[in-house]
Design a protein around this motif. Structure first.
Motif, PDB file in Angstrom:
ATOM      1  N   LEU A 175      -3.026-129.160 -23.512  1.00 27.35           N
ATOM      2  CA  LEU A 175      -2.937-127.136 -24.054  1.00 27.35           C
ATOM      3  C   LEU A 175      -4.056-127.243 -25.181  1.00 27.35           C
ATOM      4  O   LEU A 175      -4.331-126.526 -25.376  1.00 27.35           O
ATOM      5  N   GLN A 176      -4.169-128.704 -26.083  1.00 26.30           N
ATOM      6  CA  GLN A 176      -5.009-128.550 -27.290  1.00 26.30           C
ATOM      7  C   GLN A 176      -6.490-129.001 -26.848  1.00 26.30           C
ATOM      8  O   GLN A 176      -7.585-128.678 -27.654  1.00 26.30           O
ATOM      9  N   MET A 216     -10.988-115.562 -28.626  1.00 22.46           N
ATOM     10  CA  MET A 216     -12.270-116.249 -28.505  1.00 22.46           C
ATOM     11  C   MET A 216     -13.593-116.394 -27.564  1.00 22.46           C
ATOM     12  O   MET A 216     -12.956-116.174 -26.766  1.00 22.46           O
ATOM     13  N   ARG A 231       0.339-118.866 -23.427  1.00 27.48           N
ATOM     14  CA  ARG A 231       0.736-120.099 -24.239  1.00 27.48           C
ATOM     15  C   ARG A 231       1.332-120.604 -25.087  1.00 27.48           C
ATOM     16  O   ARG A 231       2.132-121.465 -25.116  1.00 27.48           O
ATOM     17  N   HIS A 270      -6.870-120.092 -21.605  1.00 24.25           N
ATOM     18  CA  HIS A 270      -5.892-120.143 -22.224  1.00 24.25           C
ATOM     19  C   HIS A 270      -5.623-119.786 -23.819  1.00 24.25           C
ATOM     20  O   HIS A 270      -5.053-120.285 -24.917  1.00 24.25           O
ATOM     21  N   PRO A 271      -6.669-118.833 -24.636  1.00 24.54           N
ATOM     22  CA  PRO A 271      -6.405-118.574 -25.647  1.00 24.54           C
ATOM     23  C   PRO A 271      -5.077-118.400 -26.562  1.00 24.54           C
ATOM     24  O   PRO A 271      -3.931-117.928 -26.291  1.00 24.54           O
ATOM     25  N   SER A 272      -4.832-118.713 -27.821  1.00 27.52           N
ATOM     26  CA  SER A 272      -4.055-118.162 -29.056  1.00 27.52           C
ATOM     27  C   SER A 272      -3.931-116.882 -28.900  1.00 27.52           C
ATOM     28  O   SER A 272      -4.873-115.788 -28.628  1.00 27.52           O
ATOM     29  N   PRO A 300     -10.413-128.020 -25.214  1.00 28.19           N
ATOM     30  CA  PRO A 300     -11.218-126.688 -25.285  1.00 28.19           C
ATOM     31  C   PRO A 300     -10.861-126.177 -23.934  1.00 28.19           C
ATOM     32  O   PRO A 300     -11.410-124.921 -24.040  1.00 28.19           O
ATOM     33  N   ARG A 314      -7.722-124.402 -24.000  1.00 29.20           N
ATOM     34  CA  ARG A 314      -7.839-122.976 -25.565  1.00 29.20           C
ATOM     35  C   ARG A 314      -8.725-122.169 -24.600  1.00 29.20           C
ATOM     36  O   ARG A 314      -8.501-120.757 -25.013  1.00 29.20           O
ATOM     37  N   ARG A 315      -9.727-122.513 -24.108  1.00 34.69           N
ATOM     38  CA  ARG A 315     -11.180-121.428 -23.730  1.00 34.69           C
ATOM     39  C   ARG A 315      -9.762-120.369 -22.360  1.00 34.69           C
ATOM     40  O   ARG A 315     -10.119-119.505 -22.382  1.00 34.69           O
ATOM     41  N   TYR A 342       3.981-123.610 -24.750  1.00 34.56           N
ATOM     42  CA  TYR A 342       4.348-124.155 -25.971  1.00 34.56           C
ATOM     43  C   TYR A 342       6.552-124.460 -26.105  1.00 34.56           C
ATOM     44  O   TYR A 342       6.682-125.573 -26.010  1.00 34.56           O
TER      45      TYR A 342
END
Length: 135
Positions: free
Chosen positions: A108-109, A1, A75, A117-119, A111, A114-115, A79
């Motif tokens: 964790l969802q 990302m 990440r 700790h990207p998937s 933005p 997510r930036r 989870y």
């Protein structure tokens, strides 16, 4: 990302929720140890079960360290850890523990999280696996 922070070369800002979760995971052995010494239970800290001790003395700090170092699998590790905490909350009848775990999963969802700790990129993982197999 990719985002603006990625192009500038500076890492993205770590959101407050991630700081709280990271510090809680890293402090988990101390919290569990104090709860055991005081013969008290708070959430699931202070549990005498061997598995709970393993989780709070060993696994939680490992997950916290992955988060602190921004490891690519941090990440996913969080989870798994928080999902297990939800199951543990159901087992011990602790709505507070369950709500905290769900709250951090929802955080964790966002933005910013997510930036930071990207998937995991499955293409990169598969490429690494091919390199190891061929090399």
């Amino acid at each position: 990302m990719s985002g603006p922070a990625d192009r500038s070369g500076t890492p993205p800002y770590r959101p407050v929720g991630l700081w709280i979760l990271t510090v809680a995971l890293l402090a988990s052995p101390a919290i569990h140890g104090v709860a055991l010494l005081l013969h008290t239970r708070w959430l699931n800290y202070g549990s005498l079960r061997l598995w709970d001790g393993l989780v709070y003395f060993l696994i939680a700090p490992i997950v916290g360290t992955l988060m602190l170092k921004r490891h690519e699998r941090a990440r996913f590790s969080v989870y798994v850890f928080l999902s297990c905490e939800i199951l543990r909350a159901v087992r011990i009848h602790s709505p507070a523990l369950g709500l905290l775990a769900v709250g951090f999963l929802l955080d964790l969802q966002l933005p910013g999280a997510r930036r930071f700790h990207p998937s995991v990129d499955p293409h990169k993982v598969l490429a690494r696996m091919r390199l190891r197999r061929n090399g």
